[in-house]
Design a protein around this motif. Sequence first.
Motif, PDB file in Angstrom:
ATOM      1  N   MET B   1     -72.077 -69.371 121.011  1.00  0.00           N
ATOM      2  CA  MET B   1     -72.158 -70.032 119.722  1.00  0.00           C
ATOM      3  C   MET B   1     -70.806 -70.037 119.025  1.00  0.00           C
ATOM      4  SD  MET B   1     -74.281 -67.252 117.561  1.00  0.00           S
ATOM      5  CE  MET B   1     -74.673 -65.748 118.376  1.00  0.00           C
ATOM      6  N   ALA B   2     -69.952 -69.129 119.476  1.00  0.00           N
ATOM      7  CA  ALA B   2     -68.626 -69.079 118.874  1.00  0.00           C
ATOM      8  C   ALA B   2     -67.825 -70.334 119.212  1.00  0.00           C
ATOM      9  CB  ALA B   2     -67.870 -67.861 119.361  1.00  0.00           C
ATOM     10  N   THR B   3     -68.230 -71.013 120.265  1.00  0.00           N
ATOM     11  CA  THR B   3     -67.461 -72.175 120.696  1.00  0.00           C
ATOM     12  C   THR B   3     -67.913 -73.451 120.003  1.00  0.00           C
ATOM     13  OG1 THR B   3     -68.999 -72.430 122.496  1.00  0.00           O
ATOM     14  CG2 THR B   3     -66.961 -71.262 122.989  1.00  0.00           C
ATOM     15  N   ALA B   4     -68.928 -73.332 119.225  1.00  0.00           N
ATOM     16  CA  ALA B   4     -69.490 -74.518 118.595  1.00  0.00           C
ATOM     17  C   ALA B   4     -68.459 -75.285 117.776  1.00  0.00           C
ATOM     18  CB  ALA B   4     -70.653 -74.120 117.702  1.00  0.00           C
ATOM     19  N   GLN B   5     -67.446 -74.570 117.346  1.00  0.00           N
ATOM     20  CA  GLN B   5     -66.456 -75.187 116.472  1.00  0.00           C
ATOM     21  C   GLN B   5     -65.496 -76.127 117.235  1.00  0.00           C
ATOM     22  OE1 GLN B   5     -63.620 -72.620 114.890  1.00  0.00           O
ATOM     23  NE2 GLN B   5     -63.526 -73.596 112.906  1.00  0.00           N
ATOM     24  N   LYS B   6     -65.327 -75.829 118.529  1.00  0.00           N
ATOM     25  CA  LYS B   6     -64.376 -76.633 119.318  1.00  0.00           C
ATOM     26  C   LYS B   6     -64.849 -78.066 119.427  1.00  0.00           C
ATOM     27  CE  LYS B   6     -61.233 -75.397 121.544  1.00  0.00           C
ATOM     28  NZ  LYS B   6     -59.811 -75.454 121.190  1.00  0.00           N
ATOM     29  N   LYS B   7     -63.898 -78.943 119.309  1.00  0.00           N
ATOM     30  CA  LYS B   7     -64.314 -80.346 119.344  1.00  0.00           C
ATOM     31  C   LYS B   7     -64.351 -80.872 120.767  1.00  0.00           C
ATOM     32  CE  LYS B   7     -63.463 -81.512 114.656  1.00  0.00           C
ATOM     33  NZ  LYS B   7     -62.358 -80.815 113.972  1.00  0.00           N
ATOM     34  N   THR B   8     -63.310 -80.579 121.555  1.00  0.00           N
ATOM     35  CA  THR B   8     -63.337 -81.033 122.948  1.00  0.00           C
ATOM     36  C   THR B   8     -63.974 -79.946 123.798  1.00  0.00           C
ATOM     37  OG1 THR B   8     -61.133 -80.133 123.087  1.00  0.00           O
ATOM     38  CG2 THR B   8     -61.318 -82.523 122.895  1.00  0.00           C
ATOM     39  N   PRO B   9     -64.899 -80.337 124.689  1.00  0.00           N
ATOM     40  CA  PRO B   9     -65.537 -79.326 125.525  1.00  0.00           C
ATOM     41  C   PRO B   9     -64.526 -78.650 126.444  1.00  0.00           C
ATOM     42  CG  PRO B   9     -66.221 -81.558 126.182  1.00  0.00           C
ATOM     43  CD  PRO B   9     -65.327 -81.713 125.000  1.00  0.00           C
ATOM     44  N   ALA B  10     -64.539 -77.303 126.480  1.00  0.00           N
ATOM     45  CA  ALA B  10     -63.595 -76.565 127.313  1.00  0.00           C
ATOM     46  C   ALA B  10     -64.132 -76.459 128.719  1.00  0.00           C
ATOM     47  CB  ALA B  10     -63.390 -75.173 126.738  1.00  0.00           C
ATOM     48  N   LYS B  11     -63.250 -76.091 129.667  1.00  0.00           N
ATOM     49  CA  LYS B  11     -63.721 -75.880 131.033  1.00  0.00           C
ATOM     50  C   LYS B  11     -64.676 -74.693 131.042  1.00  0.00           C
ATOM     51  CE  LYS B  11     -59.619 -77.513 133.334  1.00  0.00           C
ATOM     52  NZ  LYS B  11     -58.318 -77.051 133.827  1.00  0.00           N
ATOM     53  N   ARG B  13     -65.002 -72.053 132.781  1.00  0.00           N
ATOM     54  CA  ARG B  13     -64.437 -70.706 132.897  1.00  0.00           C
ATOM     55  C   ARG B  13     -63.802 -70.247 131.604  1.00  0.00           C
ATOM     56  NH1 ARG B  13     -61.215 -68.847 138.107  1.00  0.00           N
ATOM     57  NH2 ARG B  13     -61.254 -66.852 137.030  1.00  0.00           N
ATOM     58  N   THR B  14     -63.099 -71.159 130.976  1.00  0.00           N
ATOM     59  CA  THR B  14     -62.473 -70.791 129.698  1.00  0.00           C
ATOM     60  C   THR B  14     -63.536 -70.512 128.666  1.00  0.00           C
ATOM     61  OG1 THR B  14     -61.568 -72.955 130.124  1.00  0.00           O
ATOM     62  CG2 THR B  14     -60.232 -71.435 128.801  1.00  0.00           C
ATOM     63  N   ARG B  15     -64.616 -71.305 128.748  1.00  0.00           N
ATOM     64  CA  ARG B  15     -65.679 -71.106 127.772  1.00  0.00           C
ATOM     65  C   ARG B  15     -66.282 -69.696 127.929  1.00  0.00           C
ATOM     66  NH1 ARG B  15     -70.588 -75.131 127.523  1.00  0.00           N
ATOM     67  NH2 ARG B  15     -69.220 -76.286 128.907  1.00  0.00           N
ATOM     68  N   MET B  16     -66.482 -69.366 129.208  1.00  0.00           N
ATOM     69  CA  MET B  16     -67.041 -68.048 129.509  1.00  0.00           C
ATOM     70  C   MET B  16     -66.127 -66.960 128.982  1.00  0.00           C
ATOM     71  SD  MET B  16     -69.734 -67.409 131.503  1.00  0.00           S
ATOM     72  CE  MET B  16     -70.157 -66.908 133.161  1.00  0.00           C
ATOM     73  N   LYS B  17     -64.805 -67.143 129.308  1.00  0.00           N
ATOM     74  CA  LYS B  17     -63.826 -66.150 128.905  1.00  0.00           C
ATOM     75  C   LYS B  17     -63.805 -66.007 127.390  1.00  0.00           C
ATOM     76  CE  LYS B  17     -58.964 -65.154 129.343  1.00  0.00           C
ATOM     77  NZ  LYS B  17     -57.687 -65.868 129.415  1.00  0.00           N
ATOM     78  N   ARG B  18     -63.848 -67.178 126.757  1.00  0.00           N
ATOM     79  CA  ARG B  18     -63.814 -67.170 125.302  1.00  0.00           C
ATOM     80  C   ARG B  18     -65.050 -66.444 124.747  1.00  0.00           C
ATOM     81  NH1 ARG B  18     -61.528 -72.278 123.519  1.00  0.00           N
ATOM     82  NH2 ARG B  18     -59.605 -71.100 123.809  1.00  0.00           N
ATOM     83  N   PHE B  19     -66.178 -66.701 125.412  1.00  0.00           N
ATOM     84  CA  PHE B  19     -67.408 -66.059 124.953  1.00  0.00           C
ATOM     85  C   PHE B  19     -67.289 -64.537 125.041  1.00  0.00           C
ATOM     86  CE2 PHE B  19     -71.500 -64.149 126.149  1.00  0.00           C
ATOM     87  CZ  PHE B  19     -72.139 -64.314 124.933  1.00  0.00           C
ATOM     88  N   PHE B  20     -66.767 -64.083 126.208  1.00  0.00           N
ATOM     89  CA  PHE B  20     -66.669 -62.627 126.375  1.00  0.00           C
ATOM     90  C   PHE B  20     -65.677 -62.007 125.416  1.00  0.00           C
ATOM     91  CE2 PHE B  20     -68.667 -63.327 130.614  1.00  0.00           C
ATOM     92  CZ  PHE B  20     -69.782 -62.554 130.351  1.00  0.00           C
ATOM     93  N   GLN B  21     -64.704 -62.814 124.990  1.00  0.00           N
ATOM     94  CA  GLN B  21     -63.717 -62.245 124.074  1.00  0.00           C
ATOM     95  C   GLN B  21     -64.104 -62.462 122.612  1.00  0.00           C
ATOM     96  OE1 GLN B  21     -60.325 -64.292 125.560  1.00  0.00           O
ATOM     97  NE2 GLN B  21     -59.676 -62.571 126.836  1.00  0.00           N
ATOM     98  N   SER B  22     -65.195 -63.192 122.412  1.00  0.00           N
ATOM     99  CA  SER B  22     -65.512 -63.573 121.038  1.00  0.00           C
ATOM    100  C   SER B  22     -66.004 -62.386 120.228  1.00  0.00           C
ATOM    101  CB  SER B  22     -66.571 -64.664 121.030  1.00  0.00           C
ATOM    102  OG  SER B  22     -67.809 -64.100 121.442  1.00  0.00           O
ATOM    103  N   TYR B  23     -65.959 -62.573 118.910  1.00  0.00           N
ATOM    104  CA  TYR B  23     -66.417 -61.562 117.978  1.00  0.00           C
ATOM    105  C   TYR B  23     -67.897 -61.265 118.188  1.00  0.00           C
ATOM    106  CZ  TYR B  23     -67.773 -59.605 113.491  1.00  0.00           C
ATOM    107  OH  TYR B  23     -68.283 -58.818 112.503  1.00  0.00           O
ATOM    108  N   GLY B  24     -68.661 -62.336 118.381  1.00  0.00           N
ATOM    109  CA  GLY B  24     -70.111 -62.187 118.535  1.00  0.00           C
ATOM    110  C   GLY B  24     -70.443 -61.318 119.728  1.00  0.00           C
TER     111      GLY B  24
END
Lengths: 633, 334
Positions: B1-11, B13-24
């Motif tokens: 849900m932390a990625t909801a703000q991004k406008k262009t869909p990320a790859k 793997r990056t999405r996953m990585k971002r999720f694991f690093q996210s605050y949530g």
Amino acid sequence: MVNKQKLLMAAFGMLLLALTLTGYAQSGASPDVYYSTYTTDVTILKQYYVPDTTGKKVIANVMDGLIENDRFGFYAPSLAESWTHSDDFTVWTFQLRKGAMWVDHSGKAREEVTAQDFVDGLRYVADPKKTKADVSIIKNVIVGLADYIGLLQDYDKNRKGAREDVEKKFDELVGVKAIDRYRVQYVLASPTPFFESFLVTEIFLPLNQKFVLEAGIRYGTSKEYLLYNGAYYLDTWQRNKEFVLVKNPHYYDKDKIAIQKVALQKVADSATNIEMFKRGQLTSVSLAGNQIAFYMDNPKWKDFINLSEKSSVVFWFFPNFRSKNAEFSAFIQQESFRKALYHAIDRLILAQIYNSYDAEEMLINTILPDDVIFDEKGNDYTSALQDLKDLGKGTYQPELARAYFQSAREALVDAKGMIKGVKPGKVKIGSLVELDIDAKLPIQLVYTHGTSTDETQMALLLKANLEQVFGKENLRVVLAQYTNNKYETVILPGYYDLCYDSFSFKYADPFAQLGRLVTGGEVNDGGFSVPEFDALVAEASSKILLSERYQLFAKAERLLIEGGYILPWESGGGTYGMSKEKPFTAPRGGFGLSRFKYKGIVLQNDPVTKDEFEKLKTEYLKELEERKSIFNQ
Amino acid sequence: MATAQKKTPAKPRTRMKRFFQSYGFRRSWQSALTVFLVLFFVFVLLRLMPIEGYFTRQDYEIMTEAQRADYLEENGITGNPVVLFFRFLGNLFRGDLGMSFRIQPNVEITRILSEKIPYSLMFGIASMGISLFFGFALGMAMAHYKDRLVDGAGTLYVVVVRAVPSLIYLFLIQIWVTGFFNIPMTYSSKDPSTWFLPVISLSLASIAWYAIWLRRFMVDEENKDYVKFAKAKGVPQKRIISGHVLRNALVPLAQYIPLQLLLTISGSLIIESIYSIPGMGGLLIEAIKEKDNGLVQSLVMLFSVLGVLGVYLGDMLMLLVDPRIKLAGKTDGE
């Protein structure tokens, strides 16, 4: 034609009249729901162990035993229709009524109550693993019961073989058996003319073995895991909230049950209770502490306040014969000092803390309560101690107390002012207080009290009372406080010199109390030993003829009182309250569960006034005397 | 849900990585670990309690030393605490919390809780709804009419409710209101007229709490430059309040709402006692007093898990209400 019209009109008129009458009857009908409250929750509800009043109220109304007390206190048939005993009072046979049913929490009949249920009840009570019960009072009464309990205890200690094998010995060892489906017989170890008084206690209640086995450890944990055979069944039991008892439709005596439903609600605050009563939401309420004075002066309510009957509980003071306090120990061995204490305590002032209006009525001068035990001629047991009873509040005689103290002093204090046989030093009374023993007068007397306002006030009064009578140069009261359980933290370890406690009376024989006051006895908390008393008690308990038996017991009791071993103080019960319950309709009894029954109680629309109460009391006492004289013929 | 703000869909793997690093995600595993540690320590510490609390009073009195030792071992009280703890967790997932020993001997703790929690929850949630509604309304009114009559009256209410010991006014409310409307003094499940007073009584203090804090935060916000700027720009007052001031003022309050909602389960000692409501209020205190170790363990665990969960949900709610928080993560330096 005319006739027809007349007839029609007459019929119409009759109908109208009937309607008015029923309408009238309905509006004037007395209420049939008893609303009351309680404060402490019941954790588990097994019929053989009900330490708190709420549990007693529930069990007494949902379970019936062989016999019960009626409103005059006489033994009346309950599940037993009739009973006989052998000439020597050792074999008692009870004929059960047919058709008495066990019902469940929805009022549905399950099985008939049979003689075997009473045998199984005793089997259950005898097994310490099954239930906690006050079994010590009957242990030596029924043949073989003590042996059986001993075997079980041994087994639990050593655990050799199977427990079932030990349990099977019940039938051969213990003196109870079902002769047939409707006859149960008890064989007693010694002549027991007062056996009936045991039968109204919870210990002799029946039990449906099949149901209890099915329920297992859940027995008594909720209304579904109990069976009922009393005037009511348990319709609702929600912990921390309420009990609702509903009239049992299968009850043998259902025509005598005026109250259809009993609703007991948990209410934490006594002020709420009174408020609820004033608004008509409760049937009765009791007043405590400041509330009494407040409502006694309240013009609207003072006429409705009545004093309930005294109970058979007796409060008495007892000195500690094993005190670590050497000064006190030396003196308490002296009879003159004990007598000095007996005459020095102003019991009336102390009783006034708890009851400022009728304190004198609450005082008691004997160890056994009045009006509970009667011999074969109908004479009250305590009449043999009439001279002591007549003293009333007059046991308080400061001059006499000082004279007795003087003689104790002459016997114990030497020319240098040292108390003989006492070594100076420091002594700790538990963690409560530390005493400096100087082996000189004043004697220090440790009085340990609770933390409530009343207890503290009482301690201060007692201190002032004793120090005033004896003079501070002779006796000084040292106050100590306990916070938890009085028996465990003060009485048992002996952290006191003078103490009081309440003692309940368990069955209709002086032995119930005096038998436990012998050397090493269960309620001999002060730890005295009077061989002459022990011998008298033993002799008395071997007599079968009641008048002879009581004569000896009275002699023994006198020894303890006049010797200053036990200082009787006041009776229990006697609380002030307001109620819509018609006085003297409830079952009455000094012991057992009958007095908690709602059976027979009649309710009225308005609270009972003082005048009504007094009038009914006079009528009741008159009727009671008549009954007694019939009974004695 | 932390990625909801991004406008262009990320790859992916990056999405996953971002999720694991996210605050949530970080908050999630931290909370899970806290819950685990709390359970473990409560469990282990309770093994150090006096053993009487693991028996019904009667059992304890009639058992010999040896029998007691056997019993304790059979019931998983003595032995290796780690092993026992995992066995306990296993039972927990099967919904078995064990038995109560003292408060309701031989009754399952789950049954006790399932009988009591509904009362506390119902009253708690109803009162929270009322408190939020009236508390926010009062707070907004006080902020809007700052230093006027409404503000003064509101402040008076808050001061009275918070300064006078609650027992006094709760008791007086019970006596007077039930007397005036001629309704029963205590709660009855069959009589709806008895349901209102406990809810209202429960709400009084929290209405004051919400009102005073909302007022304070709104007044703070209203004095900020962006509000002045918006005013100068000609944004209508209504929009400033609803779109900016209120939203920002709610942020610090939002964090506590989930926690308060969850902890309504614990009930209210005073109100449940004066209205005779058979809820959870006082159960833990009673269990501790009676040394009912099984029940103490379950309750302490329940309350601490709910506490951790409440804080966690509060943080998650903040994520929704306050977009700035999403940027606070380590890697979110964009």
